[in-house]
Design an enzyme around this catalytic site. Sequence first.
Site, PDB file in Angstrom:
ATOM      1  N   LYS B  68       0.309  -5.401   3.356  1.00 34.24           N
ATOM      2  CA  LYS B  68      -1.029  -4.891   3.039  1.00 34.24           C
ATOM      3  C   LYS B  68      -2.079  -5.916   3.460  1.00 34.24           C
ATOM      4  CE  LYS B  68      -3.426  -2.931  -1.025  1.00 34.24           C
ATOM      5  NZ  LYS B  68      -3.251  -2.547  -2.443  1.00 34.24           N
ATOM      6  N   SER B 143      -4.448   1.987  -3.660  1.00 39.73           N
ATOM      7  CA  SER B 143      -5.043   1.442  -2.456  1.00 39.73           C
ATOM      8  C   SER B 143      -4.016   1.025  -1.401  1.00 39.73           C
ATOM      9  CB  SER B 143      -5.911   0.233  -2.814  1.00 39.73           C
ATOM     10  OG  SER B 143      -5.115  -0.790  -3.412  1.00 39.73           O
ATOM     11  N   SER B 167      -2.036   1.122  -7.704  1.00 48.02           N
ATOM     12  CA  SER B 167      -2.199   1.095  -6.245  1.00 48.02           C
ATOM     13  C   SER B 167      -0.918   1.003  -5.431  1.00 48.02           C
ATOM     14  CB  SER B 167      -3.118  -0.057  -5.836  1.00 48.02           C
ATOM     15  OG  SER B 167      -4.443   0.253  -6.124  1.00 48.02           O
TER      16      SER B 167
END
Lengths: 99, 487
Positions: B68, B143, B167
């Site tokens: 990420k 996210s 997330s």
Amino acid sequence: MSSEFTMEKVEKLADLLLIGLTEDEKKMIFDEFEIIDQNINKINSMPNIQNVEPMTHALDDFVFELREDEVCESIDRDEALANCDDQDDGEVSVPKVVG
Amino acid sequence: MKYMNLSIEELHKLLKNGEVTSDELVQESLKLSHELQEKCNAFVTILDDQKGVCVNDELLSGIPCGVKDNYSTKGILSTGSSNTLKDYVPFFDATAIKNLKSHGAVMVNKTVMDEFGLGGTGTTGHTGIVRNPWDTSRMCAGSSSGSAAAVAAGVYPYALGSDTGDSIRKPAAYCGIVGYKPTYGMISRFGLFAFASSLDHCGVLSRSVKDAAIVVDAMKGIDENDMTSWDSSNIHLYNDLTDNVSGKKLFYIKELCDIENYENPSDELKKHLCIFKETLEKCKELGIEVDGVSFDENLLRALPSVYVILSCAEATSNLSNLTGLIFGPRGEGTNWSEMVKDHRTKGFSSLIKRRLVIGSYVLQSENQERYFKNAQRVRRLIVDRMKELFKEYDGLIMPVGTGAAKKLEGSVDILDDKTATLEEHLQIGNFGGFPSITIPDGFIDSLPVGINITGNCYDDQNVLNIAYALENSMPYKGQIAKEGKDE
């Protein structure tokens, strides 16, 4: 809705944060806050809520240890400056911010 | 031969036997990355020059993975999916990355996220929206959107995520994969861009519980750079994984899982809760006792607002260093305040701006008691209730969200009072730092849905074992996304 939270307040807060908002963004903040405020009103009406110790972190059993006061590896200056927009003689150059 | 749809154990065996090389795996993963980028926009950066590594006895050695874009990666663009850091290249690796590299992991891309992790839709990253590989008209949630899309699409067996509210665990559900965030502090947060420090967790998205255990074993460890990390050297998630869970006890929150409690429920919600009940039956077949328990309705209703208040307040503090003066693209203006305002106004997405204004308001001295402190008080009441239940139960089992991935068109990341708590209950796991894992448990109209198991702090092994046993009783382990899948 809290009488304090007005559209003018939203604008003032955004100014303090140095953020520009569109009219749509202001309205979304206002609408979202209305739901938050309704829930906070319910929380405030919970018996003895003020007696609860606020929880500031995920775990209550941290062991805080101070390291020895010894010089350790530090950041290389050139590497640290690599992401700066403007630098001068090994230092970050910024616009005048005082007086 | 296509390899990237295999598990970590399978890939390791092939590598050790010399049936494939790490370089070949990396090349396949890079090719798949470009294909997925066209379809789903999952990546900020694809590392086309990446090479394989020497394979050793470490299970992860030589195997590609994704990271990420809020993990600091040395010499590699790390933007947090924000225009304010669009050119930022860290000069150090986050501890979790350093640990993974020491186990031979090979990063092949950085994945798109909601800007700085503050959203839950995958639509606020500076490089555009992330699409769900099961149906590109739908979101991945967020996210950790790009990580979820890539793992689900079979680009590699795992990718790193971070989780402040849900997330990792909600994108996992929307994409039909596993998402695991261990107990707070098991993985160091050093080098992870801070969003809300008291709620932020590192973790992993994978296609099986076993793969998640392998990866977290490699990421975890006490770190002198993160004083909230703790020594987990006695925990061996992979080695101690077992599906013998007979006699375990789980609970679910009755108020949220009973369809009768929802006025005019959608067909989707009905199906979702029906699948949940079927999953509970599977638990019982495994010898797990499952009870419905009641939770104070005021606490449940307050949950999403408490999360917004706490996370926005902490984000307002953590993101205050984004001025564009010292790093990041400098804004235009005749003085420093005009420059900062220009930098933030142009650089932040609408969502971040809204969050920061709310965070700033609740932190003002005259508002702190009413909003911030009261939110912290409710956090304690919720966590205390959970800990009380964990004395009797091994974990909480709940459906993830209100159904399958939502349509991208018309979605807004804003509180909805009607189903908000069912949508957002995974935040409980962040309030208490609890280990929490999502696994797929069915399909609604060809789209995957998930179930979540959350346990007490430091009881990760128990949580993983229950998830592992449940996963083995269902046909979704290792599944790869394909559009229009038949139910």
